[in-house]
Design an enzyme around this catalytic site. Structure first.
Site, short mmCIF file in Angstrom:
data_model
loop_
_atom_site.label_atom_id
_atom_site.label_comp_id
_atom_site.label_asym_id
_atom_site.label_seq_id
_atom_site.Cartn_x
_atom_site.Cartn_y
_atom_site.Cartn_z
N HIS A 62 0.85 -1.18 0.00
CA HIS A 62 0.00 0.00 0.00
C HIS A 62 0.89 1.23 0.00
O HIS A 62 2.09 1.14 0.22
CB HIS A 62 -0.94 0.01 1.21
CG HIS A 62 -0.26 -0.21 2.53
ND1 HIS A 62 0.20 -1.44 2.93
CD2 HIS A 62 0.06 0.66 3.53
CE1 HIS A 62 0.77 -1.34 4.13
NE2 HIS A 62 0.69 -0.07 4.51
N HIS A 299 -2.11 -1.92 13.66
CA HIS A 299 -2.21 -2.23 12.23
C HIS A 299 -0.83 -2.64 11.75
O HIS A 299 0.05 -2.97 12.55
CB HIS A 299 -2.82 -1.06 11.45
CG HIS A 299 -2.09 0.23 11.60
ND1 HIS A 299 -1.16 0.67 10.70
CD2 HIS A 299 -2.17 1.18 12.57
CE1 HIS A 299 -0.70 1.85 11.09
NE2 HIS A 299 -1.29 2.18 12.22
#
Length: 377
Positions: A62, A299
């Protein structure tokens, strides 16, 4: 829940290396209108900062925060590379999930995906299937089979009970609430005398009314006598397949080793660990609890920082989210750590065994206090 579109899944892809794989994924995100031109540079830059490999053959490239303004709408593209892509030292990715997210929308998606992907059997199917429909079903948690229900919500300690009937009713009611049994199971369990396994532990089940596989445990605040026999803890089992047998095997091992007292003194998370995993009995086993203060929990980035700290030490470390399911996870597996769904304010229990146990826990505490690479809160 995030919905994964079938046209965002690409089975049977091929790439020569990690960069080529990332460029393919970025091109698909651009074509789908998720990102603008140039987002690929952010994805490549992120990979230079921190590897996006999660484990079990899965990577989630990402962009960086600097390229977030190039995200037009949140979305993902899934590429399956059956031949495998070298993602790092001793790391091979078979499924690459490219993520584009505005703000922090991707965190819920990431938790959803990693929760599904933490199942080793699912990861193997993701690697070998040639069907986009199957890939979608696996990623969305639609795999076939009965879900085994056993977490801290099904474990009750310090029950004000002076008879087995109270524990029987509590366990049966919890199993019914979980959707694992029906009214026939409840009535049969309450009407039948449990089996005395010894050392204060009793077992109950029913041949009728089993809708799924699950386990419930109740423990009285103080042991009592049931017809002259010690009673303290009741395990109630709903059986629809072989999955509860693993719990019964761990229970049997504790009884054979005369270690049932561990079940009678542990908290709910400790009981879950004892009945679902090998819990070390070494003298140098240590436990500490820390609270996560990161704004968006554990995360990928802070999770990577935590796992990196753990891997520096010669010891085994398990992590339990006391405000989550309570199931212990291998602290060396980024996928399993992220799949714990840790949010800001959640309490984590770290159990370490081995020669570096003390040093590891001290380092973990320091890293969490420092913000795991995101700055202290």
């Amino acid at each position: 829940m995030f919905q994964l579109e079938l046209n965002a899944i690409h089975p049977g892809a091929r790439a020569g290396d990690k960069e080529e794989a990332i460029r393919q994924v970025a091109a698909a995100l651009t074509s789908a209108g998720n990102v603008g031109e140039g987002y690929v540079n952010g994805m490549l830059a992120r990979e230079q900062q921190t590897s996006t490999y999660l484990g079990n053959g899965i990577a989630i490239p990402h962009g960086t925060t600097d390229t977030r303004d190039l995200v037009l709408k949140t979305g993902v593209q899934v590429y399956q590379f059956p031949q495998g892509i070298a993602w790092g030292e001793d790391q091979t990715a078979y499924v690459v999930i490219g993520i584009a997210a505005k703000s922090d929308e991707h965190l819920a998606l990431l938790r959803q995906l990693t929760h599904v992907l933490s199942d080793d059997s699912v990861a193997e199917q993701l690697k070998t299937t040639d069907s986009a429909e199957t890939l979608r079903g696996l990623l969305m948690g639609e795999k076939q089979g009965t879900e085994f229900k056993f977490d801290t919500s099904l474990i009750t300690v310090d029950v004000a009970a002076s008879d087995l009937m109270t524990l029987q009713a509590l366990n049966a009611g919890r199993l019914q609430q979980a959707g694992a049994v029906d009214a026939r199971f409840v009535s049969r369990v309450i009407a039948s005398r449990p089996l005395n396994l010894g050392q204060g532990v009793w077992l109950s089940d029913s041949t009728e009314g089993n809708l799924g596989s699950a386990v419930a445990v109740s423990r009285s605040a103080t042991p009592f006598e049931a017809d002259g026999e010690k009673a303290a803890l009741l395990v109630t089992v709903a059986v629809a397949d072989e999955q509860p047998l693993n719990v019964l095997n761990y229970l049997s091992d504790l009884l054979v080793k005369q270690k049932a007292d561990r079940l009678l003194s542990a908290d709910a998370a400790g009981i879950l660990a004892l009945l679902t995993s090998e819990v070390s009995e070494q003298a140098d086993t240590l436990t500490e609890e820390f609270t996560i203060r990161n704004e968006h929990g554990l995360h990928a980035r802070p999770g990577t920082a935590l796992v990196s700290v753990i891997k520096k030490f010669n010891c085994d470390v398990t992590v339990t989210n006391l405000d989550g399911s309570g199931k212990p996870a291998n602290g060396r597996s980024l996928m399993k750590v992220v799949a714990l769904g840790v949010k800001k304010g959640h309490r984590l229990r770290f159990t370490a065994s081995g020669e570096d146990a003390r040093a590891a826990l001290d380092a973990i505490g320091e890293a969490i206090s420092a913000g795991l690479g995101e700055g202290a809160a």
